[in-house]
Motif scaffolding. Structure first.
Motif, PDB file in Angstrom:
ATOM      1  N   ILE A  44       0.847  -1.200   0.000  1.00  0.00           N
ATOM      2  CA  ILE A  44       0.000   0.000   0.000  1.00  0.00           C
ATOM      3  C   ILE A  44       0.881   1.248   0.000  1.00  0.00           C
ATOM      4  CG2 ILE A  44      -1.744   1.270   1.310  1.00  0.00           C
ATOM      5  CD1 ILE A  44      -2.654  -1.492   2.380  1.00  0.00           C
ATOM      6  N   ILE A  48       0.948   4.212  -2.731  1.00  0.00           N
ATOM      7  CA  ILE A  48       0.773   5.635  -2.421  1.00  0.00           C
ATOM      8  C   ILE A  48       1.971   6.435  -2.926  1.00  0.00           C
ATOM      9  CG2 ILE A  48       0.589   7.307  -0.533  1.00  0.00           C
ATOM     10  CD1 ILE A  48      -0.915   5.138   1.049  1.00  0.00           C
ATOM     11  N   GLY A  51       2.187   7.239  -6.556  1.00  0.00           N
ATOM     12  CA  GLY A  51       1.215   8.250  -6.986  1.00  0.00           C
ATOM     13  C   GLY A  51       1.850   9.627  -7.024  1.00  0.00           C
ATOM     14  N   ASN A 254      -2.616   4.896  -9.283  1.00  0.00           N
ATOM     15  CA  ASN A 254      -2.108   4.905  -7.915  1.00  0.00           C
ATOM     16  C   ASN A 254      -2.852   5.929  -7.063  1.00  0.00           C
ATOM     17  OD1 ASN A 254      -0.072   3.800  -9.683  1.00  0.00           O
ATOM     18  ND2 ASN A 254       1.171   3.652  -7.823  1.00  0.00           N
ATOM     19  N   THR A 258      -5.086   5.227  -3.880  1.00  0.00           N
ATOM     20  CA  THR A 258      -4.817   5.904  -2.612  1.00  0.00           C
ATOM     21  C   THR A 258      -6.094   6.501  -2.032  1.00  0.00           C
ATOM     22  OG1 THR A 258      -2.618   6.462  -3.427  1.00  0.00           O
ATOM     23  CG2 THR A 258      -3.411   7.665  -1.491  1.00  0.00           C
ATOM     24  N   ALA A 262      -7.953   5.607   1.368  1.00  0.00           N
ATOM     25  CA  ALA A 262      -8.184   6.616   2.405  1.00  0.00           C
ATOM     26  C   ALA A 262      -9.633   6.586   2.877  1.00  0.00           C
ATOM     27  CB  ALA A 262      -7.819   8.002   1.883  1.00  0.00           C
TER      28      ALA A 262
END
Ligand SMILES: Nc1ncnc2c1ncn2[C@@H]1O[C@H](COP(=O)(O)OP(=O)(O)OP(=O)(O)O)[C@@H](O)[C@H]1O
Ligand SMILES: [Mg+2]
Lengths: 278, 382
Positions: A44, A48, A51, A254, A258, A262
């Motif tokens: 993960i 992130i 991105g 990405n 993300t 979130a």
């Protein structure tokens, strides 16, 4: 260490040693916990991180510096945006439908005796344990033989179908633990059947309903296998991402990942908070 | 709904409708069908409970107390017979339209609501104005001594406090009758006794009919105006605590309420409304009923009505002869277990007020005596 202050020196070492050992054990446990968390979080974190990658090639594997470019141009790729929107709207719609239907199934299973209860339980369990690939292909053949054009609505139907058991099962667990006397008390105090459900039953099974809904949403938004079978020419986010791997996945993916993550974390935190309060 | 605006907490005892029983059961039967079998939980109960009365249903576990209560509250429909509330049949009227409220054994509070909202629940359902709700709930919480706990959740209260919330939640509606199903069952002894006193005080304060279910005979005796002793789905005896205790109508009642000595004797003479029974050597028991000579008669005598003496008692007293098998000193009293010559095991309670020492020792042969009016015939086997 304040406890040893006023005490004779002789008695002090034993508890101190024990405490030290306890802390060492605690350390091992903590290390282990952090390792597991790191293991779970690493992919993960990389998602992130990339991105924010200032990449200029078609591939997004090499770190080339920090940028917010992809956040600014998040919706630049029209077909990706459409795919995301399809996924989000299908997830939301199927969650609402599934939660309503699944809740009633869960209540019926948890509360009443009726003909076919055993069969219903079996079917729920089968739906949960059935391999996705089997369910997807059988849904496809069903839609074909019913002559239903595959697309947005067949995906929605499929998602409702496979997540309804999860909601039903979590709600049923909650209903079984519910004291029927509490509902009788509501009736006794003048509440009709609808009021009793709205004011007493529903709030009491709400934690089960909410976790069922969360589960349904999570299952729907990233489903690939069943969606792939039932989508026809409709493209959802996971399908788009899968297709893009051949030509190179843009960093917007990405970023979207993300954002979905979130939102998921946010919902989990909120539901944990609620859970602690009741 | 028959409900109009109630006068504040029934302060008008002289109303004409007071002659009508608050609750009446006529030939009420309830059968359950489970696993192909039919269980008659209640097998024909007739009761009339007056307004403002503290009425207890007393009986052993499984005798049908809860079932009876649930039929009055409207959670079950009788298989046969009728339930009347204030003279009106309530057959087919659902629980939410009956003007009675129930206090459940498990309290059944709403866990997701504050104490205030729990108590206000019934009033809100009746669309009572907000200001009145606040006023009545506050007043009721004062009566049950829970002022200041309005915002708590039930899980943040002690068992006794939860019990009082359950009571307040029912009472605030000013129902025609309050049904309490073993409301103190879950409390420890101290709290239980305190709550018994409290319940009695509250009942006096609000003047509402209480129907109280219990299997604790002490509780029933101390609190009730009248008691119905139930066994096996039937009412065995109906009466004031004193009647039930002193004149048990059956062997079951005698055994269930307090300690009772069971004696049997053969009728030897009778006439003038009385009979004399023979019980062992020298045992002579007078009972207030005529029997044919040779009839075997069973009777009960309460342990505290019996005297224990070494010498043969005077004429006019019932007497049996026996041997002391055990002496148990209990502080304020002493229990003597005596095996009579007729083969019965009896207990005698002797107050320790006057006696400096025990009236008899283990192994002594003694006479037991009592006034004839304390003999209660509970059956005869030809
Ligand atoms: N729903 C039901 N289905 C089948 N049988 C039942 C049902 N409810 C009660 N019974 C039976 O009816 C009988 C009376 O039950 P009830 O609950 O009225 O007893 P009770 O006097 O309240 O006992 P306790 O003091 O233990 O609460 C019992 O034998 C019980 O097994
Ligand atoms: Mg009961």
């Amino acid at each position: 260490m304040t406890t040893t202050l006023g005490k004779p020196a002789a008695s002090a070492p034993a508890p101190a040693k024990r405490r030290r050992r306890a802390r060492r054990d605690g350390l091992g446990l903590r290390l282990y916990t952090w390792l597991i968390i790191a293991w779970l979080m690493l992919p993960i974190a990389i998602m992130i991180l990339f991105g924010f990658n200032d990449t200029h090639s078609k591939q997004n594997f090499q770190w080339e510096g920090f940028t917010l470019r992809w956040y600014q141009h998040l919706f630049d790729k029209g077909d990706l945006t459409r795919a995301l929107w399809n996924s989000v709207s299908i997830a939301l719609l199927s969650t609402v439908i599934t939660t309503v239907l699944g809740t009633f199934v869960g209540i019926a299973l948890g509360r009443f005796r009726f003909r076919g209860k055993g069969v219903t339980n079996l079917v729920l369990f089968a739906a949960i344990s059935c391999p996705e690939i089997v369910m997807g292909s059988s849904l496809l053949s069903m839609f074909v033989s019913l002559d239903l054009p595959r697309g947005y609505w067949t995906v929605l139907i499929a998602h409702v179908m496979f997540s309804i058991s999860f909601v039903a099962v979590t709600v049923r667990a909650r209903v079984v633990g519910l004291d029927p006397k509490v509902e009788e008390a509501a009736k006794d105090l003048g509440a009709g059947p609808v009021e009793t459900f709205r004011l007493v039953t529903l709030p009491m099974i709400m934690p089960g309903v909410l976790s069922g809904a969360l589960l349904a949403f999570a299952l729907s938004i990233d489903d690939f296998v069943i969606t792939n079978f039932t989508s026809g020419s409709t493209v959802t986010f996971p399908l788009w991402v899968y297709a893009s791997t051949r030509t190179g996945t843009p960093p917007q993916v990405n970023v979207m990942g993300t954002l979905i993550f979130a939102v998921g974390v946010l919902l989990a935190v909120v539901s944990a908070r609620r859970g602690r309060r009741t | 709904m028959t409900e109009t605006q109630h006068a504040p907490l029934r302060d008008d005892p002289g109303r004409a409708e007071d002659a009508v029983p608050a609750i009446e059961l006529a030939g009420v039967r309830k059968e359950y069908h489970a696993y192909g079998e039919t269980v008659a939980a209640v097998q024909g109960v007739d009761l009339a409970i007056a307004q403002g009365e503290f009425f207890s249903l007393l009986g052993p576990s499984g005798c049908g107390k809860t079932t009876t209560m649930r039929m009055v509250a409207g959670f079950e429909e009788p298989t046969a017979g009728e339930v009347y509330l204030l003279g009106e049949s309530v057959t087919g009227v659902p629980a939410n339209r009956r003007d009675v409220n129930m206090v459940f054994q498990s309290y059944a509070l709403f866990p997701h609501m504050s104490v205030f909202e729990n108590v206000a629940f019934g009033l809100r359902r009746k669309r009572t104005p907000k200001a009145e709700i606040t006023e009545r709930v506050t007043e009721m919480l004062r009566i049950v001594d829970l002022t200041g706990r309005e915002r708590r959740r039930p899980s943040e209260l002690s068992g006794g406090q939860q019990q009082r919330v359950a009571l307040a939640r029912a009472l605030v509606n000013r129902p025609r009758a309050l049904l309490l199903d073993e409301p103190l069952g879950a409390l420890d002894l101290k709290l239980r006794q305190a709550m018994q006193v409290e319940l009695k005080r509250i009942q006096r304060e609000v003047g509402i009919t209480f129907v109280y279910v219990t299997h604790d005979q002490g509780e029933a005796l101390t609190m009730s105006d009248r008691i119905a002793v139930m066994n096996d789905g039937l009412v065995e005896q109906l009466g004031t605590p004193r009647e039930i205790y002193e004149r048990p109508a059956s062997k079951f009642v005698a055994g269930f309420i307090g300690t009772s000595n069971l004696l049997a004797g053969d009728a030897v003479e009778s006439g003038g409304g009385t009979s004399v029974l023979k019980h062992g050597d020298g045992g002579r028991i007078e009972v207030g009923r005529e029997f044919a000579t040779g009839d075997k008669v069973e009777l009960t005598v309460r342990p505290e009505k019996m005297q224990i003496t070494a010498d043969e008692p005077g004429d006019g007293l019932c007497r049996v002869h026996g041997k002391v098998s055990e002496v148990v000193y209990l502080g304020t009293s002493t229990n003597y277990n005596v095996t009579t010559d007729g083969g019965a095991d009896v207990v005698v309670f002797v107050q320790n007020a006057m006696n400096a020492e025990d009236v008899a020792r283990r192994g002594d042969t003694v006479w037991l005596s009592w006034e004839p009016q304390h003999s209660y015939v509970i059956g005869s086997a030809e």
